[in-house]
Scaffold this active site. Sequence first.
Site, PDB file in Angstrom:
ATOM      1  N   ARG A 247       5.493   4.105   2.347  1.00 41.83           N
ATOM      2  CA  ARG A 247       6.353   3.225   1.563  1.00 41.83           C
ATOM      3  C   ARG A 247       6.024   1.799   2.012  1.00 41.83           C
ATOM      4  O   ARG A 247       5.988   1.519   3.220  1.00 41.83           O
ATOM      5  CB  ARG A 247       7.808   3.556   1.874  1.00 41.83           C
ATOM      6  CG  ARG A 247       8.803   2.606   1.240  1.00 41.83           C
ATOM      7  CD  ARG A 247      10.105   2.576   2.002  1.00 41.83           C
ATOM      8  NE  ARG A 247      10.917   3.765   1.850  1.00 41.83           N
ATOM      9  CZ  ARG A 247      11.830   4.138   2.740  1.00 41.83           C
ATOM     10  NH1 ARG A 247      12.031   3.430   3.845  1.00 41.83           N
ATOM     11  NH2 ARG A 247      12.550   5.214   2.549  1.00 41.83           N
TER      12      ARG A 247
ATOM     13  N   ASP B 102      11.735   5.702   8.483  1.00 41.58           N
ATOM     14  CA  ASP B 102      11.906   4.270   8.185  1.00 41.58           C
ATOM     15  C   ASP B 102      11.236   3.432   9.271  1.00 41.58           C
ATOM     16  O   ASP B 102      11.018   3.898  10.389  1.00 41.58           O
ATOM     17  CB  ASP B 102      13.396   3.900   8.187  1.00 41.58           C
ATOM     18  CG  ASP B 102      14.141   4.430   6.968  1.00 41.58           C
ATOM     19  OD1 ASP B 102      13.513   4.824   5.979  1.00 41.58           O
ATOM     20  OD2 ASP B 102      15.392   4.445   7.035  1.00 41.58           O
TER      21      ASP B 102
END
Length: 276
Positions: free
Chosen positions: A157, A106
Site C-alpha cells: 500500500r 501498517d
Amino acid sequence: MRLGAARFVAGETIDDAVPVLRRLNAQGLATNTTLLGESVRDHGETKRVTDAYVGIVDRLADERLRCNVALKLTHLGLDLDEELAYSNVRRVVEHARGRGMFVRIDMEQSAYVEATLRTYRRLREAGLENVGTVLQAYLHRTAHDLEELLPLRPNLRIVKGAYLEPPEVAMPRKADVDAAYARLVERMLASGAFVAVATHDERLIEHAIRAAPSRDAFQVQMLYGVRPQLQLQLVRRGHDVLVATPFGPEWYPYLTRRLGERPANLLFLVRNLARR
Ligand SMILES: Cc1cc2nc3c(=O)[nH]c(=O)nc-3n(C[C@H](O)[C@H](O)[C@H](O)COP(=O)(O)OP(=O)(O)OC[C@H]3O[C@@H](n4cnc5c(N)ncnc54)[C@H](O)[C@@H]3O)c2cc1C
C-alpha cells in the site's frame, strides 16, 4: 465517540463494526478493519491483542464479509522486542491464511520502518503470501526500499505518510511528497506488482488509473468517513475500492491523526459538540 469519532471509527467493538462493514460491502466497497491501538509495552497485553486479532479473523470469515485486517506492529509488541512482535504477527498471518484472508502491516513512525520491513520480509521468506505492508512516500528512503522489496513481488500500500517527521527523514514540501507518490505507483505498476493506492487525492488516483495496465493491477483505498462520495463514484466507474474501517476503544490517537490531516474535521467535531 458520540461527539464525532463515529464518523471515522466503526464503534468500540467488533459487534459494532460488523454491521458497518456489511453496509459498506453492500455498496460495492471492499473493507479492512483494525483493532485500534499502538505502543503496547506489556507482554500480557500483546498476547491479548494477538488473541483478539485471531478472533477478529474468525468473526470476519464466519460473517462472510469482504474484509481483511490491518494491524500495527507496536500493538503486537514491537516496542518491547522485535522477536515478540514477529511471532505475534506470524500467528495472526498463519491463522488468516487458514481462513483465506489477507493481513496488512501498517507503517508507523520512521523509527519503526526498518524493523517493519524486516518483519515483512521474514514472513514472506517463511512462505506466507497473504501478507503485505505499507510504504510512505514522504520518506527519503522509500524509493530505495521499494527497489529492495520488488524481487519479492510484494503487495504494498502506498501512502503519503501520517506522522510528523524531521526534514532529514521526510520531505517537508507537499508537492515533493505528491511527486514521489506518483513515481512509486508508476514504478510498482511497471514492475507488475499489485499496488494499493491509498489516498484521497483525486489527482493521484486519476494518475494511477491512467498508469495502470488494467483494473486488476491496483486497488484504491480510502479511510472510513473520508470522501465517501468519491469512494462510491469510483465503484460506479468499475474500480476496486477498499475502505479502511477501524474500531476499538483506543480510538483517540487515530482520530487526532485524522484531525491533523484536515483541520476542517475539527470544526465537524465542534459542531457536533454544540448540537448536544
Ligand atoms: C487506506 C489508508 C491506509 C493508510 N495507512 C497508513 C499507514 O499505514 N501509515 C501511514 O503513515 N499513513 C497511512 N495512511 C494515511 C496517509 O499517510 C495520509 O496521512 C492520509 O491518507 C492523508 O493524505 P492523502 O493521501 O489523502 O492526501 P492529502 O493531500 O492529505 O489529501 C487530499 C485530499 O483528501 C481529503 N482528505 C485527506 N485527508 C482527509 C481527512 N482526514 N479528512 C477529510 N478529508 C481528507 C481532502 O479533500 C484533501 O484535500 C493511510 C491512508 C489510507 C487512505
